[in-house]
Design a protein around this motif. Structure first.
Motif, PDB file in Angstrom:
ATOM      1  N   GLU A  21     -48.196  32.692  -7.476  1.00  0.00           N
ATOM      2  CA  GLU A  21     -47.959  33.861  -8.491  1.00  0.00           C
ATOM      3  C   GLU A  21     -46.454  33.680  -9.145  1.00  0.00           C
ATOM      4  N   LEU A  22     -45.456  33.347  -8.658  1.00  0.00           N
ATOM      5  CA  LEU A  22     -44.212  33.376  -9.363  1.00  0.00           C
ATOM      6  C   LEU A  22     -44.305  32.185 -10.266  1.00  0.00           C
ATOM      7  N   ASN A  23     -45.090  31.067  -9.998  1.00  0.00           N
ATOM      8  CA  ASN A  23     -44.846  30.089 -10.931  1.00  0.00           C
ATOM      9  C   ASN A  23     -45.640  30.650 -12.094  1.00  0.00           C
ATOM     10  N   ASN A  24     -46.435  31.333 -12.145  1.00  0.00           N
ATOM     11  CA  ASN A  24     -47.175  31.938 -13.337  1.00  0.00           C
ATOM     12  C   ASN A  24     -46.281  32.901 -14.200  1.00  0.00           C
ATOM     13  N   THR A  25     -45.580  33.713 -13.121  1.00  0.00           N
ATOM     14  CA  THR A  25     -44.929  34.772 -13.990  1.00  0.00           C
ATOM     15  C   THR A  25     -43.302  35.099 -14.103  1.00  0.00           C
ATOM     16  N   ALA A  26     -42.821  34.171 -13.318  1.00  0.00           N
ATOM     17  CA  ALA A  26     -41.466  34.296 -13.344  1.00  0.00           C
ATOM     18  C   ALA A  26     -40.667  33.331 -14.585  1.00  0.00           C
ATOM     19  N   PRO A  27     -40.027  34.191 -15.185  1.00  0.00           N
ATOM     20  CA  PRO A  27     -39.187  33.464 -16.439  1.00  0.00           C
ATOM     21  C   PRO A  27     -38.322  32.228 -15.678  1.00  0.00           C
ATOM     22  N   ARG A  28     -37.814  31.389 -16.399  1.00  0.00           N
ATOM     23  CA  ARG A  28     -37.238  30.240 -16.001  1.00  0.00           C
ATOM     24  C   ARG A  28     -35.813  30.552 -16.452  1.00  0.00           C
ATOM     25  N   VAL A  29     -34.754  30.322 -15.706  1.00  0.00           N
ATOM     26  CA  VAL A  29     -33.273  30.445 -16.113  1.00  0.00           C
ATOM     27  C   VAL A  29     -32.436  29.525 -15.382  1.00  0.00           C
ATOM     28  N   MET A  30     -31.430  29.342 -15.749  1.00  0.00           N
ATOM     29  CA  MET A  30     -30.445  28.260 -15.145  1.00  0.00           C
ATOM     30  C   MET A  30     -29.460  29.172 -14.285  1.00  0.00           C
ATOM     31  N   ALA A  31     -29.057  28.579 -13.035  1.00  0.00           N
ATOM     32  CA  ALA A  31     -28.185  29.217 -12.150  1.00  0.00           C
ATOM     33  C   ALA A  31     -27.519  28.275 -11.251  1.00  0.00           C
ATOM     34  N   VAL A  32     -26.375  28.069 -11.283  1.00  0.00           N
ATOM     35  CA  VAL A  32     -25.552  27.086 -10.383  1.00  0.00           C
ATOM     36  C   VAL A  32     -25.410  27.651  -9.184  1.00  0.00           C
ATOM     37  N   LEU A  33     -25.793  27.280  -8.040  1.00  0.00           N
ATOM     38  CA  LEU A  33     -25.415  27.875  -6.670  1.00  0.00           C
ATOM     39  C   LEU A  33     -24.278  27.430  -6.277  1.00  0.00           C
ATOM     40  N   LYS A  34     -23.772  25.985  -6.080  1.00  0.00           N
ATOM     41  CA  LYS A  34     -22.794  25.538  -5.564  1.00  0.00           C
ATOM     42  C   LYS A  34     -22.026  24.982  -6.786  1.00  0.00           C
ATOM     43  N   PRO A  35     -21.035  25.654  -7.460  1.00  0.00           N
ATOM     44  CA  PRO A  35     -20.615  25.025  -8.723  1.00  0.00           C
ATOM     45  C   PRO A  35     -19.604  23.972  -8.673  1.00  0.00           C
ATOM     46  N   LEU A  36     -19.761  23.162  -9.632  1.00  0.00           N
ATOM     47  CA  LEU A  36     -18.732  21.940  -9.706  1.00  0.00           C
ATOM     48  C   LEU A  36     -18.290  22.000 -11.372  1.00  0.00           C
ATOM     49  N   LYS A  37     -17.345  22.194 -11.584  1.00  0.00           N
ATOM     50  CA  LYS A  37     -16.809  22.341 -12.834  1.00  0.00           C
ATOM     51  C   LYS A  37     -16.970  20.838 -13.706  1.00  0.00           C
ATOM     52  N   VAL A  38     -17.487  20.852 -14.775  1.00  0.00           N
ATOM     53  CA  VAL A  38     -17.448  19.683 -15.952  1.00  0.00           C
ATOM     54  C   VAL A  38     -16.563  19.979 -16.968  1.00  0.00           C
ATOM     55  N   ILE A  39     -15.500  19.170 -17.481  1.00  0.00           N
ATOM     56  CA  ILE A  39     -15.035  19.187 -18.668  1.00  0.00           C
ATOM     57  C   ILE A  39     -15.483  18.023 -19.452  1.00  0.00           C
ATOM     58  N   ILE A  40     -15.893  18.504 -20.846  1.00  0.00           N
ATOM     59  CA  ILE A  40     -16.545  17.711 -21.512  1.00  0.00           C
ATOM     60  C   ILE A  40     -15.179  17.202 -22.657  1.00  0.00           C
ATOM     61  N   ASP A  41     -14.721  16.010 -22.531  1.00  0.00           N
ATOM     62  CA  ASP A  41     -13.303  15.713 -23.019  1.00  0.00           C
ATOM     63  C   ASP A  41     -13.617  15.875 -24.610  1.00  0.00           C
ATOM     64  N   ASN A  42     -14.676  15.337 -25.183  1.00  0.00           N
ATOM     65  CA  ASN A  42     -14.608  14.876 -26.472  1.00  0.00           C
ATOM     66  C   ASN A  42     -15.341  16.224 -27.143  1.00  0.00           C
ATOM     67  N   TYR A  43     -15.588  17.272 -26.382  1.00  0.00           N
ATOM     68  CA  TYR A  43     -15.996  18.658 -27.210  1.00  0.00           C
ATOM     69  C   TYR A  43     -15.052  19.429 -27.559  1.00  0.00           C
ATOM     70  N   PRO A  44     -15.201  19.997 -28.875  1.00  0.00           N
ATOM     71  CA  PRO A  44     -13.711  20.542 -29.554  1.00  0.00           C
ATOM     72  C   PRO A  44     -13.539  21.991 -28.370  1.00  0.00           C
ATOM     73  N   LEU A  45     -12.066  22.021 -28.284  1.00  0.00           N
ATOM     74  CA  LEU A  45     -11.728  22.930 -27.259  1.00  0.00           C
ATOM     75  C   LEU A  45     -11.955  24.510 -27.562  1.00  0.00           C
ATOM     76  N   ALA A  46     -12.018  24.950 -28.734  1.00  0.00           N
ATOM     77  CA  ALA A  46     -12.422  26.237 -29.015  1.00  0.00           C
ATOM     78  C   ALA A  46     -13.798  26.452 -29.454  1.00  0.00           C
ATOM     79  N   GLN A  47     -14.809  25.469 -29.406  1.00  0.00           N
ATOM     80  CA  GLN A  47     -16.072  25.359 -30.048  1.00  0.00           C
ATOM     81  C   GLN A  47     -17.043  25.881 -28.864  1.00  0.00           C
ATOM     82  N   GLU A  48     -18.026  26.692 -29.712  1.00  0.00           N
ATOM     83  CA  GLU A  48     -19.152  27.025 -28.558  1.00  0.00           C
ATOM     84  C   GLU A  48     -20.189  27.029 -29.654  1.00  0.00           C
TER      85      GLU A  48
END
Ligand code: ATP
Ligand code: MG
Length: 565
Positions: free
Chosen positions: A340-367
């Motif tokens: 049932e949930l496979n049919n109806t539940a929207p997909r989202v992203m959630a990180v349960l046990k987080p590890l930070k990733v820093i993307i060195d070549n991505y501009p600092l203030a950019q989003e």
């Protein structure tokens, strides 16, 4: 009829009860069928009751009949109106309604009393002064007949006077009962002059102090059925031996009709206990947080866990109705929920046990905004924007410092795809110098891979989910697992069922990181957290702006089967 009801699997062959109903309608025995769901308001409903609810309400609906909601409230010492309200709510939540047909066995106390006078007048009931213990010991066994009570041959006048005295409160609790006068030699113990009224000086949740005598279940049930014009009285197999008494009462008394009692096998489910008495022990012993603990298979528990009502209905339709005791594996229920949930539940992203990733070549203030599908197989469910930035969170277990060959996620020098985003490659690891704990990892991203593929045709084997660190919403997530470690916690009578409790049935994770679209989730909202399972915002503790999520059920395929394209 409420419009949210889905009739039970129409294509399936009829079960034996539905066949009987179909025959009774075809032969003209009944023009309209009437069933009833008769819970005793002495506890909360559980998944076993759902089977009975789906059968009684379902069979009535399918045949344009009606199903009465009747509270079997004949034992004032154990019953409460709080249970009445919770039972009503649970039946409605399952998608069923009773219209105007809400009844209480206590509504019939006057009529039941008159029927008892009728029995006395017919010489078919007598007041007995034996103690409960004496009655039990006089009852005999399966191989030996019972012994007749010395009070069995009291005159009608004496019985009438004494029974009225019982009603008027003249006698102490336990000093006298009214018994049906049937047959102490019957091979069926239920027919050996069963007690039909007892003295209980206890106030009743509906009739207050009006009565100090209360009718017994067997006597009350058949007469309530007859008073309401029930056509098919469906009950579980343990009542089979009570059917002769059911029929005896209706044959002996002048009742408006004679409903047919039909027994079916109760639901037994592995990895759980289902009796109200045992559920109560778990609550009172503090083994769970209450009747609605999401690990419990009470209706209020599974609602809070996030099981959708239509998954329960399709589970009940799938397991069917039979005459033989059987066990259903818990995975059958979990699969119904997943489907049932496979049919109806929207997909989202959630990180349960987080590890930070820093993307060195991505501009600092950019989003920037990326587009994520709400359901990859259902474009009609739309899409949403998700924010990408220099710092993100991934699951701690999606990174290994020294990964084996078959590990297709991140490791030093390895490249993966971020779901709906870019390819990233791990370049270094920040560790706590003292503990060696990994604090964050550094990656580079390939700006050419936005959307998930590389123009040079380069492949990656893994896709992992992630959440933008500056945008993430932190929250508590509760991972629920089966409450018991063994299939049948009750199997060994020498061992308390609570010995089999799963000590890891609940894991609480704080500081899980959610994509911001989840911040405003309403209690009860369902989602698939990609790769992590199905979750729902807790009905009790979650609030928009401060969500708390319960894991409803894991995904069938965990990371082992993730996208390897
Ligand atoms: P429990 O034995 O769990 O304490 P109960 O039988 O005492 O439950 P009731 O309130 O008397 O609970 O039950 C209401 C109806 O639900 C009855 O018709 C009963 O037969 C049915 N029912 C109870 N448990 C199950 C079950 N496991 N499967 C199917 N029907 C059930
Ligand atoms: Mg019962």
């Amino acid at each position: 009829m409420p419009d949210n009801i889905i009739p039970a699997a129409e294509a399936k062959p009829l079960d034996f009860i539905r066949q009987i109903i179909a025959e009774d309608l075809a032969s003209g025995k009944h023009q309209k069928i009437v069933t009833r769901f008769p819970p005793e308001p002495n506890g909360f409903l559980h998944i076993g009751h759902a089977k009975s609810i789906c059968l009684n309400f379902g069979a009535a609906l399918e045949n344009n009949g009606c199903c009465h909601m009747r509270f079997d409230d004949t034992n004032p010492s154990k019953e409460e109106s709080a249970y009445v309200e919770s039972i009503k709510r649970d039946v409605q939540w399952l998608g069923f309604g009773w219209g105007d047909h809400l009844y209480y066995a206590s509504d019939y106390f006057d009529q039941l009393y008159d029927f008892a006078l009728q029995l006395i007048n017919l010489g078919k009931a007598y007041v007995c002064d034996l103690s409960a213990e004496e009655i039990r010991s006089h009852r005999g066994t399966l191989t030996e007949p019972g012994i007749e009570s010395p009070y069995r041959n009291r005159t009608r006048e004496e019985n009438l006077t004494l029974f009225q005295g019982m009603k008027n409160g003249d006698f102490a609790e336990g000093s006298r009962v009214l018994r049906a006068r049937i047959d102490m030699g019957s091979p069926n113990l239920n027919m050996r002059d069963p007690v039909i009224y007892r003295i209980l000086k206890v106030a009743h949740h509906r009739t207050g102090d009006k009565w100090c005598i209360y009718p017994m279940y067997d006597y009350t049930h058949c007469l309530s059925d007859a008073i309401e014009g029930i056509t098919h009285s469906l009950c579980t197999l343990e009542f089979e031996d009570h059917r002769p008494l059911y029929d005896w009462c209706l044959d002996t008394l002048e009742t408006p009709c004679h409903p047919r009692q039909i027994e079916f096998a109760r639901l037994n489910l592995t990895y759980t206990v289902m009796s109200k008495r045992k559920i109560l022990q778990m609550v009172q012993g503090g083994h769970v947080e209450g009747w609605d603990d999401p690990r419990m298979l009470t209706i209020s528990g599974i609602r809070r866990r996030g099981y959708p009502p239509c998954a329960i209905r399709s589970f009940c339709a799938d397991i069917g109705i039979g005459k033989k005791e059987s066990w259903i594996d818990m995975s059958v229920l979990e699969n119904a929920v997943r489907d049932e949930l496979n049919n109806t539940a929207p997909r989202v992203m959630a990180v349960l046990k987080p590890l930070k990733v820093i993307i060195d070549n991505y501009p600092l203030a950019q989003e920037e905004e990326l587009t994520a599908q709400n359901h990859p197989q259902k474009p009609e469910m739309g899409s949403r924007a998700i924010s990408f930035s220099r710092e993100i969170y991934i699951e701690r277990e999606d990174f290994l410092e020294d990964p084996p060959k078959k590990f297709f996620r991140l490791g030093p020098g390895r490249e993966v795809r971020l779901r709906y985003g870019y390819f990233i490659r791990c370049v270094s690891v920040d560790k706590d110098p003292a503990t060696e704990e990994i604090l964050a990892i550094h990656c580079t991203y390939d700006p050419q891979t936005r959307g998930g593929s590389a123009p040079d045709g380069r492949k990656v084997k893994g896709t992992i989910h992630w959440v933008s660190a500056p945008r993430a919403v932190s929250c508590q997530v509760r991972l629920y697992d089966r409450l018991f470690l063994t299939e049948n916690p009750d199997a060994d009578k020498g061992v308390d069922f609570k010995e089999h409790l799963n000590p890891e049935s609940l894991t609480i994770l704080d500081n899980c990181m959610l994509e911001p679209s989840l911040a405003e989730a309403l209690p009860g909202d369902h989602f698939q957290f990609e790769r992590n399972g199905y979750f729902c915002a807790d009905l009790v503790t979650s609030r928009p702006g401060a969500p708390v999520f319960n894991r409803t059920v894991t995904l069938k395929d965990s990371w082992v089967n993730q996208d390897k394209s």
